[in-house]
Scaffold this active site. Structure first.
Site, mmCIF file in Angstrom:
data_model
loop_
_atom_site.group_PDB
_atom_site.id
_atom_site.type_symbol
_atom_site.label_atom_id
_atom_site.label_comp_id
_atom_site.label_asym_id
_atom_site.label_seq_id
_atom_site.Cartn_x
_atom_site.Cartn_y
_atom_site.Cartn_z
ATOM 1 N N GLY A 1 0.660 -1.413 0.205
ATOM 2 C CA GLY A 1 -0.091 -0.097 -0.370
ATOM 3 C C GLY A 1 0.587 1.264 0.229
ATOM 4 C CB SER B 1 1.231 3.030 -4.350
ATOM 5 O OG SER B 1 -0.660 2.798 -4.154
ATOM 6 C CE1 TYR C 1 -9.182 0.029 8.898
ATOM 7 C CE2 TYR C 1 -9.257 0.879 10.964
ATOM 8 C CZ TYR C 1 -8.748 0.883 10.038
ATOM 9 O OH TYR C 1 -7.471 1.716 10.134
ATOM 10 C CE LYS D 1 -5.889 -1.167 10.186
ATOM 11 N NZ LYS D 1 -5.106 -1.540 9.140
#
Ligand code: NAP
Length: 246
Positions: free
Chosen positions: A14, A16, A154, A158
Site C-alpha cells: 500500500g 502508492s 476493521y 487491527k
C-alpha cells in the site's frame, strides 16, 4: 554522510498513496531501496520513480491473494534485493453497523488487513532469520485498541495485528528480527476523505493535539522504528494519534 538505512531493502504494501507512500518516502530518504506494492501497478511504479535516491521499484499485487504475495516477494528479491524491512500497511475499510455488515465486508477486511500481513511476513522472514537481521512493521490503528461503532470488522482486523505483532516479536527476537506495530489515529488520506465536516470537528475535539494527523506524522516514526536507533524495541504498539489513546 552515511544514512542510517543505507543497504536496507524495504517492501511497503500500500505504498502508492496515503500513509504508505509517506513511509516509502521516509525510508528512501533514510537511504533504503524501496519496493512499493499495491493493486494498481502503474501507480506503484510512478510512486517508486519519484522517491529520493536510486534502486526503487513498484509492483502490482493484491495482497489478499496468497499466491501473488509469494510471487511478488520473489520479484522484489530478484530486482530490488533481499527484503530487510517489511511494512504491512495496505488496508481497507468496509464500515457498517453490525446488523448490516455483510459476510463479504467482514471477509474482505480481514483478508487485506490481517491475513495478508501473515502471508507477507511468512514470505520474507526466512531470509531475515538466515541473515540474523530484519524489521517488520505492522500498521494497525487506534481503532484496534479502542474499538469504534460501525467498524467491528476493521477493529477486529487491527486488534488481530497487535497480537500477531507480539507473537512474531517473541518468536523471532533471538534471530535479531524485530516486529513492532504503529497505530495511527485519524490521518488525512483517501481513507478519511469521506468524513463530513461535523465528523471532523467531532474528532478534533477528541484529539488532544487538536488536529487530524498528516501521513508524514506517521512516516517519521516508521523511519525511526526501521532504523538502528530502535534496535532495542520489539513487540511494541506505538500510537501516533495526537494523544487520543493514553
Ligand atoms: P489509503 O490512502 O486508502 O491507501 C491504501 C493503500 O493500500 C493504497 O496504496 C492501496 O493501493 C493499497 N491497497 C488497498 N487494498 C490493497 C490490496 N488488496 N492489495 C494491495 N494493496 C492494497 O489508506 P491510508 O489511509 O493511507 O491507510 C494506510 C494504512 O493505515 C491502512 O492499513 C489503514 O488501515 C491504516 N490507518 C489509517 C488511518 C487513517 O486515518 N487514514 C488511521 C489508522 C490506521 P491500491 O488501491 O492500488 O491497491
Amino acid at each position: 554522510m552515511r544514512k542510517e538505512l543505507e543497504g536496507q531493502v524495504a517492501l511497503v504494501t500500500g505504498g502508492s498513496r496515503g500513509i504508505g507512500l509517506a513511509i516509502a518516502n521516509a525510508l528512501a530518504e533514510g537511504g533504503a531501496r524501496v519496493a512499493i506494492v499495491a493493486r494498481d501497478g502503474e501507480r506503484s511504479r510512478r510512486a517508486a520513480d519519484e522517491l529520493a535516491g536510486e534502486g526503487h521499484a513498484g509492483f502490482s499485487c493484491d495482497v489478499s491473494d496468497p499466491g501473488r504475495v509469494r510471487e511478488v516477494v520473489a520479484e522484489v528479491e530478484e530486482t530490488v534485493g533481499a527484503v530487510s524491512t517489511l511494512v504491512n500497511n495496505a488496508g481497507i475499510t468496509r464500515d457498517n453497523i453490525l446488523l448490516r455488515l455483510r459476510d463479504e465486508d467482514w471477509d474482505d477486511v480481514i483478508a487485506v488487513n490481517l491475513t495478508a500481513a501473515f502471508h507477507m511476513t511468512r514470505a520474507v522472514v526466512r531470509g531475515m532469520m538466515k541473515r540474523r537481521e530484519g524489521v517488520i512493521l505492522n500498521i494497525t490503528s487506534v481503532v484496534g485498541l479502542m474499538g469504534n461503532a460501525g467498524q467491528s470488522n476493521y477493529a477486529a482486523s487491527k486488534a488481530g495485528l497487535v497480537g500477531f505483532t507480539k507473537s512474531v516479536a517473541r518468536e523471532l527476537a533471538t534471530r535479531n528480527v524485530r516486529c513492532n506495530a504503529l497505530a495511527p489515529g485519524f490521518i488525512d488520506t483517501d481513507m478519511t476523505t469521506e468524513l463530513s465536516e461535523d465528523q471532523v470537528r467531532g474528532l478534533q475535539e477528541r484529539i488532544p493535539l487538536g488536529r487530524l494527523g498528516e501521513p508524514e506524522d506517521v512516516a517519521g516514526v516508521a523511519r525511526f522504528l526501521a532504523g538502528p536507533s530502535a534496535r532495542y524495541i520489539t513487540g511494541q504498539t506505538l500510537a501516533v494519534d495526537g494523544g487520543m489513546v493514553m
